[in-house]
Each structure stands twice: as structure tokens, then as C-alpha cells.
Design a protein around this motif. Sequence first.
Motif, PDB file in Angstrom:
ATOM      1  N   LYS A 157       0.799  -1.146  -0.088  1.00 49.61           N
ATOM      2  CA  LYS A 157       0.017   0.065   0.030  1.00 49.61           C
ATOM      3  C   LYS A 157       1.051   1.154  -0.118  1.00 49.61           C
ATOM      4  CE  LYS A 157      -4.518  -1.471   1.969  1.00 49.61           C
ATOM      5  NZ  LYS A 157      -5.383  -1.187   3.084  1.00 49.61           N
ATOM      6  N   ASP A 187      -7.316  -1.245  -2.974  1.00 50.14           N
ATOM      7  CA  ASP A 187      -8.070  -1.796  -1.861  1.00 50.14           C
ATOM      8  C   ASP A 187      -9.589  -0.856  -1.674  1.00 50.14           C
ATOM      9  OD1 ASP A 187      -9.372  -2.099   0.951  1.00 50.14           O
ATOM     10  OD2 ASP A 187      -7.359  -2.261   1.750  1.00 50.14           O
ATOM     11  N   GLY A 193      -6.353   5.235   2.754  1.00 49.83           N
ATOM     12  CA  GLY A 193      -5.180   4.819   2.007  1.00 49.83           C
ATOM     13  C   GLY A 193      -5.192   5.332   0.693  1.00 49.83           C
ATOM     14  N   ASP A 197      -2.324   7.524  -1.166  1.00 52.48           N
ATOM     15  CA  ASP A 197      -1.778   6.816  -2.377  1.00 52.48           C
ATOM     16  C   ASP A 197      -1.860   8.102  -3.638  1.00 52.48           C
ATOM     17  OD1 ASP A 197      -0.591   4.669  -3.717  1.00 52.48           O
ATOM     18  OD2 ASP A 197      -2.310   4.711  -5.093  1.00 52.48           O
TER      19      ASP A 197
END
Length: 286
Positions: A157, A187, A193, A197
Motif C-alpha cells: 500500500k 483496496d 489509503g 496514494d
Amino acid sequence: MNYRTLLFIPGNNPGMLQNSDILGADGLIIDLEDAVALTEKDAARTLVREYLTTFDTTTDVFIRINPLDSPYFYEDLEAIKDLDIKGIVLPKAGIEPMEKLDEYLNENNLEFDIIALVETALGLELALDIVQRSKRVIGIFLGAEDLTLDLGAKRTKESKEIQYARSRIIAASKALGIQAIDTPFTDTDDIEGLKIDTQNAKNLGMTGKTVISPRHVDEVNTLFSPSKADIEYALRVVEGVKVANEKGLGAFSIEGKMIDKPIILRALNTLKLSGQYKEEYDELLK
């Protein structure tokens, strides 16, 4: 158009196809490759044709065909060549695949754009050469899942393992003035997350991101859109340039910071992304 989001739609999913136009993405990628099992390739082509010839779409549509080294490359092209689509996503982009695709489109007088999907170690190292094989290429799309598999790297991740790949794609894209499109965040439930990202990719220079879930569209669109503060600062820079030009000044400052050409160009790009760019700004740097 700069695509902040390109949403993947499986070519064999009629429900997602029918709703795809209202999901908020700047563009759609209808997938005939990885999302479709080998036994369903023919059925997917038929379904995609029926959808695109029956419904009018207001969102730009790209179709990811199967790679050149598969039995389906030309079958896919034959099935979609008369459809009203924006372009094609070329998987496993390489020199020969790009040349073969460009040759086919020229022979059939098709005006499709191409997005080159770079997802192999060789493709990454040859990215700049690959995309110069066709004037139709509007962007390079980094496929991190297949790339890390090819590299023998662990996909995480945090995405530190693809920082070099991202930077190389960005450099090739910027060198040619085309879009740098980031790999999807896989995900679908981890929204925080996703934000991290996406911001990391944007900070490096990516201009947009592919998404595999409608839930990710709004978040990515927001992050790739200029903030109110960004727009206000860009407008101050533009006004400063106007005043400096009128006074014959070669340099000026805003908030104690000298404003040079890169800052002006960044401000103009911000206004283009925000929709507040005016034709008169074309003269600012002349």
C-alpha cells in the motif's frame, strides 16, 4: 481533455455498463482483457457492442483490448472499429504492439486515441520510445500490479516499490506533453489509503489516476482538482504578470517570493485544470 479519473468497467458486466455514465468519472475504460475470462471473450465483445450502439454516452469511452501476443488482439479491434469511442488502451505496451496498433488504425482510417499501458520491466525502460511510435498516444498509464510481478517486487500500500516506475512514466509523459496516468488503488474499502496514494502520485507529477471502484471516483477527482487556495494564488500570479508586462518589468514578487517562468507556467496549468483559463493568458509569456 485531462482525465483526473478513468474508471474501469468490466466488459462482461451489463449492470455496470448501464450505470457507467452516471458514476462521475472523467472517462471510462471498458475492459476486454483481465476482467473477462477466456471463455467469455466473445460474449463480452457482443455485450459491449450492444451497449455502445444502443445507449448514448456523455463520458469519453476507452476500450482496453487484449495484448498483441494473445489470440484476441485483432478480434477485439475488428469488433470495436466502428463504435463511437474515444480510444483504445493498449496493454503490455511495447514497440511492436504500438506499431501494429497504429498500423491497424491507419489502415482502417480510424481516429482513435491511444493510452499506452506500461506494465512490464522492458516496457518501463522503453516507455519514451514506445509512445513515440504513434502520434495517437495521449497518455501513459502505469500498471503496477503486473509490473511488480514482472520485477519480482512485493506490492504494498505504501507503493515505495513503484516510485521509480512512477517517476519514469511521469518523465516520459512530460517530455512529450501527454498525460501521466497512475495505477489504481486496489483496496476498495480503504479510502484513507486511497487519499494518501493519490496525493503521493500527484506530488510526483501524475496528472490522473485509474480507479476500479465507483467509490474512489469523487475522492480522486477532488485530489486532482486545484483547491480554492491554489486557484486564488494562480490568479494573483496572472494579475502580477499583467502588471509587470505593462510596466516593462522583467521580474516581480508575490508575498515576498520572486515569480519566474516555472511558477507562471504552473499557475496557468492550475487555471486550465480549474476551468478558469482565458484565451488572453496565451499572451502572458510572449
